[in-house]
Design a protein around this motif. Structure first.
Motif, PDB file in Angstrom:
ATOM      1  N   TYR A 140       1.073  -3.842  -2.677  1.00 13.28           N
ATOM      2  CA  TYR A 140       0.016  -4.041  -3.657  1.00 13.28           C
ATOM      3  C   TYR A 140      -1.233  -4.551  -2.952  1.00 13.28           C
ATOM      4  N   ASP A 141      -2.361  -4.388  -3.613  1.00 15.32           N
ATOM      5  CA  ASP A 141      -3.650  -4.852  -3.113  1.00 15.32           C
ATOM      6  C   ASP A 141      -3.903  -6.242  -3.680  1.00 15.32           C
ATOM      7  N   ARG A 142      -4.005  -7.233  -2.806  1.00 14.21           N
ATOM      8  CA  ARG A 142      -4.157  -8.608  -3.265  1.00 14.21           C
ATOM      9  C   ARG A 142      -5.465  -8.821  -4.015  1.00 14.21           C
ATOM     10  N   ASP A 143      -6.512  -8.120  -3.622  1.00 15.75           N
ATOM     11  CA  ASP A 143      -7.808  -8.305  -4.282  1.00 15.75           C
ATOM     12  C   ASP A 143      -7.808  -7.764  -5.710  1.00 15.75           C
ATOM     13  N   SER A 144      -7.329  -6.532  -5.863  1.00 15.51           N
ATOM     14  CA  SER A 144      -7.327  -5.923  -7.194  1.00 15.51           C
ATOM     15  C   SER A 144      -6.075  -6.258  -7.992  1.00 15.51           C
ATOM     16  N   LEU A 170      -3.667   5.947   1.399  1.00 13.36           N
ATOM     17  CA  LEU A 170      -3.361   4.660   0.786  1.00 13.36           C
ATOM     18  C   LEU A 170      -2.155   4.729  -0.139  1.00 13.36           C
ATOM     19  N   GLU A 171      -1.915   5.863  -0.764  1.00 15.07           N
ATOM     20  CA  GLU A 171      -0.956   5.928  -1.858  1.00 15.07           C
ATOM     21  C   GLU A 171       0.370   6.575  -1.495  1.00 15.07           C
ATOM     22  N   CYS A 179      -2.938  -0.859   5.807  1.00 18.04           N
ATOM     23  CA  CYS A 179      -3.359  -2.216   6.186  1.00 18.04           C
ATOM     24  C   CYS A 179      -3.813  -3.067   5.009  1.00 18.04           C
ATOM     25  N   CYS A 180      -4.300  -2.437   3.944  1.00 15.65           N
ATOM     26  CA  CYS A 180      -4.771  -3.232   2.807  1.00 15.65           C
ATOM     27  C   CYS A 180      -3.640  -3.626   1.881  1.00 15.65           C
ATOM     28  N   GLY A 181      -2.440  -3.155   2.172  1.00 13.97           N
ATOM     29  CA  GLY A 181      -1.314  -3.426   1.290  1.00 13.97           C
ATOM     30  C   GLY A 181      -0.472  -4.598   1.753  1.00 13.97           C
ATOM     31  N   GLU A 182       0.037  -5.348   0.796  1.00 13.31           N
ATOM     32  CA  GLU A 182       0.941  -6.459   1.061  1.00 13.31           C
ATOM     33  C   GLU A 182       2.223  -6.257   0.259  1.00 13.31           C
ATOM     34  N   GLU A 183       3.308  -6.796   0.781  1.00 13.56           N
ATOM     35  CA  GLU A 183       4.572  -6.737   0.063  1.00 13.56           C
ATOM     36  C   GLU A 183       4.456  -7.521  -1.239  1.00 13.56           C
ATOM     37  N   MET A 184       4.836  -6.887  -2.326  1.00 14.96           N
ATOM     38  CA  MET A 184       4.716  -7.538  -3.629  1.00 14.96           C
ATOM     39  C   MET A 184       5.664  -8.725  -3.734  1.00 14.96           C
ATOM     40  N   LYS A 185       5.176  -9.793  -4.351  1.00 15.74           N
ATOM     41  CA  LYS A 185       6.006 -10.968  -4.629  1.00 15.74           C
ATOM     42  C   LYS A 185       6.669 -10.799  -5.999  1.00 15.74           C
ATOM     43  N   LYS A 186       7.548 -11.706  -6.320  1.00 19.07           N
ATOM     44  CA  LYS A 186       8.256 -11.645  -7.597  1.00 19.07           C
ATOM     45  C   LYS A 186       7.260 -11.606  -8.761  1.00 19.07           C
TER      46      LYS A 186
END
Length: 363
Positions: free
Chosen positions: A221-225, A81-82, A111-118
């Motif tokens: 980043y993880d959207r949930d956490s 993950l990291e 798969c749990c990661g998303e591109e960080m927004k501003k």
């Protein structure tokens, strides 16, 4: 056109391809999501016009990510993950060269990661600083001489200024008349750009493993956490100056507007800056030298100026490199935005120094 099945079969993975789709983000490499044997991968065709030595790039990536996996495991965390996990070919190579001469690589998708927004909150800004500091801390004992300079002179301001002056002198697109004010802006600051380079030469700032493109879009980043997971887009990993990585992240993440907007009101949000610096200090505060601490605000200024100069240089040269624009003269607008941010950073220098002093006292 990539022949997906033929290429994927040459890597050390098993199963049938069940899905392929283009991943639209990214302006340098052609990137695809591939599902094979129920596992998600990222397949990239590298742009070897930008990365002229793709084998050196990949060797850096394997060395750094494999070292990171070991460090992450010792911390009791999950390396899948990291950090990124690159896949070798069945012949044991780090990179596949196709019959057409293109270079292709494969790595597991997180798969749990998303591109960080501003970043727009203190918490998200702190995550930006923290993940960059974590990257530097985990690699602080890496044997740096093993790494090559994948993109030589990337943040060498002498080289940046030389390219800029050549563009002004040659004026191949007859554009200098449009931006005399911006050209003068750069020239007025040209004697202030060597402080970090001089400190490196004096031994006051060490070279470390650096990312060299720490825009928030290069953070998963993880959207949930709402926690940052890892840095991606590692093509520019090589020896460099840690505080320049921080400076670039603050330049992009702590500004009130994105650099592509036409507002002209771009400025540094001091609350976001403080949070970003605090996150970075949580990981690197005790590792940085005194000179690095002293120059960390200057690094934000320098990276902002550098980005503006690069945009302006490309505009003068006919938009040959930074071609990802959606309206006419966008690279000039980008340069102007960065120069407005430079002015704002100059006005806020005393406040930035006070913030840094408070942060360092707590580390």
């Amino acid at each position: 056109m990539i022949q997906f099945e033929e290429i994927v079969r040459k890597f050390q993975i098993e199963g049938e391809i069940t899905e392929v789709k283009s991943l639209g983000h990214g302006t340098v490499n052609h990137t695809y999501e591939v599902v094979c044997g129920g596992v998600y991968y990222v397949l990239q065709e590298m742009n070897h016009f930008v990365f002229k030595h793709p084998t050196e790039v990949m060797n850096n990536l394997f060395l750094v990510t494999e070292y990171l996996r070991g460090i992450i495991e010792t911390e009791g965390r999950n390396p899948d993950l990291e950090t990124l996990t690159f896949i070798r070919t069945k012949e044991g190579n780090q990179l596949l060269q196709t019959e057409t001469g293109s270079y292709v690589r494969l790595y597991r998708m997180i798969c749990c990661g998303e591109e960080m927004k501003k970043p727009d909150t203190a918490a998200s800004s702190r995550e930006v600083g923290k993940i960059i500091g974590q990257f530097h801390r985990r690699l602080c004992d890496f044997p740096i001489r093993q790494l090559s300079y994948a993109v030589p002179k990337l943040h060498d301001m002498k080289h940046v200024m030389s390219a800029f002056l050549d563009a002004v002198r040659e004026d191949i697109c007859f554009r200098t008349s449009d931006c005399q004010e911006q050209i003068q802006f750069v020239l007025e600051r040209s004697k202030q750009i060597s402080l970090i380079r001089d400190a490196v030469h004096a031994g006051e700032i060490p070279l470390r493993v650096t990312h060299n493109d720490t825009h928030y879009r290069n953070i998963l980043y993880d959207r949930d956490s709402e926690k940052a997971i890892c840095l991606i887009d590692l093509d520019t990993v090589m020896p460099g100056v840690s505080i320049l990585d921080f400076g670039d992240s603050a330049r992009a993440g702590a500004a009130v507007y994105d650099e592509d907007e036409k507002s002209g009101d771009i400025e540094l949000d001091l609350k976001l800056y403080q949070s970003c610096l605090q996150g970075y200090a949580d990981e690197m505060g005790r590792i940085l030298t005194d000179k690095e601490r002293d120059l960390i605000g200057y690094a934000v200024w320098l990276m902002t100026l550098e980005r503006g100069i690069r945009y302006l240089t490309d505009y003068l040269n006919g938009d040959r490199y930074l071609t990802d624009f959606s309206y006419e003269r966008q690279n000039l607008y980008r340069a102007v935005n960065q120069f407005f941010l430079v002015l704002d950073i100059e006005e806020k220098k005393a406040q930035m120094d006070e913030i840094a002093a408070r942060v360092w006292r707590g580390t």
